[in-house]
Design a protein around this motif. Structure first.
Motif, short mmCIF file in Angstrom:
data_model
loop_
_atom_site.label_atom_id
_atom_site.label_comp_id
_atom_site.label_asym_id
_atom_site.label_seq_id
_atom_site.Cartn_x
_atom_site.Cartn_y
_atom_site.Cartn_z
N PRO A 184 0.80 -1.22 0.00
CA PRO A 184 0.00 0.00 0.00
C PRO A 184 0.85 1.28 0.00
N ASN A 231 -8.24 2.76 -4.59
CA ASN A 231 -8.46 1.47 -3.94
C ASN A 231 -9.44 0.58 -4.71
N THR A 244 -6.62 -2.49 -0.41
CA THR A 244 -5.72 -1.44 0.10
C THR A 244 -4.55 -1.23 -0.86
#
Lengths: 279, 174
Positions: A184, A231, A244
């Protein structure tokens, strides 16, 4: 007039290099924990749990969170009534980077761009100065890894492109990057200014505390909207699929020319690293 | 979790399926951009490589320096796609496995299938965590490259996911 000894700056910069590389911000670790809760894929959960464990090992055993300890990007805010004694500010900062990377067992990742010969001590730092009124000196060291730096892009959009055009470009950057930049991510976006100003403010956006919205409500809304869209790509932690892909989107803006709309997207991997000291 | 001892053999490689998580133990080499460039330049000139490429596994890593008494510093994977342009040539020379992070291009996927090899990924940025599974380090070539030199590592229960298997199945969406 305030006097600051260059030796104090060197020692402090060395500490900041080490601190930033060993301890990622608590807010980042909390965001990993939140992400584990919302992910349904086992691969996403297991990658995030490894990142949490990695952060604990790095902190507890005083070692680098990531082996790419980066280019030492240094942001300096210096009051115009500050005088540096016993040497120059720039030399003091570079001496601090050299000391920090040596003493902290950090990787020396800088090389001549053409011969590719390593400079041997991770200098020179990339230093950005802001000169302000007063007697304060604040130095932030933000080591930047190149897995994510390589996937960053800048584009000079048409002035009528609007939010739609900006969004389209940002999503393209995220999709082009895919699993390469160690998602992420923290996504730093600079909108406006000139070619170089957009890039600089996109990098400054990365040192804002994680998830702290832009003070302008309309821009804060745009940050939220972009985070949702990023996302929704499904790239996920490490590009192995999931919800994520980014932890936050930080936008900085600056007035620009009537003929243009520069947009810089500076990607930062999950190793969001910065440490600040004031003198 | 399935445990695999290195070097890889044909039977093991054929048994590995994309998406599967496995633990690797044994000797591997490290190599990044500049080492790959030198390997391929040497192969193109029919020069002898400074390492044995047959049945080898290369880990794309440039570790941080080891603290006294430790074998290695932080040692997570670097981005594999930068090695894509060199990889088919190394597979042709006998390379059988790669460890890195992120997707590979179609030429690499085709070469993996053609030469019956395997591409593993581990968690990018987890340098401190992964260092605990590395037991020894020895520089064996291109010492002048510093963090990019070619090293032999002894790994133990090193956690990886099969990202591209020998049939060309790929866990990344292209």
């Amino acid at each position: 007039m305030k006097e600051i000894d260059s030796v104090d700056i060197t020692n402090k910069v060395a500490d900041l290099c080490i601190q930033a590389n060993y301890c990622i911000p608590v807010a980042i670790i909390k965001s990993f924990q939140n992400a584990v809760r919302i992910e349904s894929s086992e691969k996403a959960k297991s990658s995030l749990n490894i990142l949490i464990e990695n952060a604990n090992i790095a902190k507890n055993e005083s070692m680098a969170y990531c082996q790419d300890t980066g280019v030492a990007v240094v942001f300096v805010k210096i009051g115009q009534d500050v005088r540096i004694k016993n040497g120059s500010l720039e030399n003091a900062i570079n001496a601090g980077v050299k000391k920090g990377y040596e003493d902290g067992f950090l990787r020396k990742s800088l090389a001549d761009p053409l011969t590719r010969k390593n400079t041997g001590d991770n200098t020179p730092a990339v230093i950005h100065y802001d000169i302000l009124p007063g007697e304060a000196l604040e130095i932030t060291v933000a080591p930047k890894g190149f897995g994510s730096e390589n996937m960053s892009q800048l584009k000079m959009l048409n002035p009528t492109a609007g939010k739609e055009g900006i969004t389209e470009f940002i999503i393209k950057v995220i999709k082009d990057a895919g699993g390469n930049p160690c998602p992420p991510l923290l996504v730093g976006i600079g909108i406006g200014g000139t070619f170089e100003k957009a890039a600089l403010i996109s990098k400054k956006a990365l040192i804002r505390p994680l998830g702290q919205p832009n003070p302008d409500n309309a821009i804060a809304e745009f940050e939220k909207d972009l985070l949702d869209k990023i996302n929704a790509t499904g790239i996920g932690p490490m590009g192995l699929g999931g919800k994520t892909t980014a932890l936050a989107v930080h936008i900085e803006t600056y007035p620009t020319h009537i003929a243009g709309l520069p947009v810089a997207v500076n990607l930062c991997c999950h190793a969001v690293r910065h440490a600040t000291a004031t003198f | 979790m399935k445990k695999i001892n290195l070097p890889l053999n044909e039977k093991t490689i054929e048994s590995l399926q994309a998406g599967e998580e496995v633990l690797l133990s044994g000797k591997i080499l490290t190599g990044r951009d500049q080492a790959h460039l030198r390997f391929v330049q040497a192969l193109e000139k029919d020069q002898k490589l400074p390492v044995i490429m047959e049945n080898q596994v290369i880990y794309y890593v440039g570790p941080t320096p080891a603290k006294p008494g430790q074998p290695i510093g932080s040692a997570g994977p670097t981005t594999s796609s930068r090695m894509d342009k060199f990889t088919p040539k190394l597979l042709e020379a006998g390379l059988r496995g790669m460890i890195g992070k992120g997707p590979r291009n179609q030429q690499v996927i085709d070469a993996i299938k053609q030469y019956k090899a395997v591409y593993f990924v581990c968690v990018g940025g987890a340098g401190a965590y992964l260092s605990k599974r590395i037991k020894s380090l020895k520089v064996i070539a291109y010492d002048d490259l510093g963090p990019e030199s070619v090293k032999e590592l002894m790994i133990e229960d090193f956690p990886v996911t099969v990202a591209i298997d020998s049939q060309g199945n790929n866990i990344f969406r292209l």
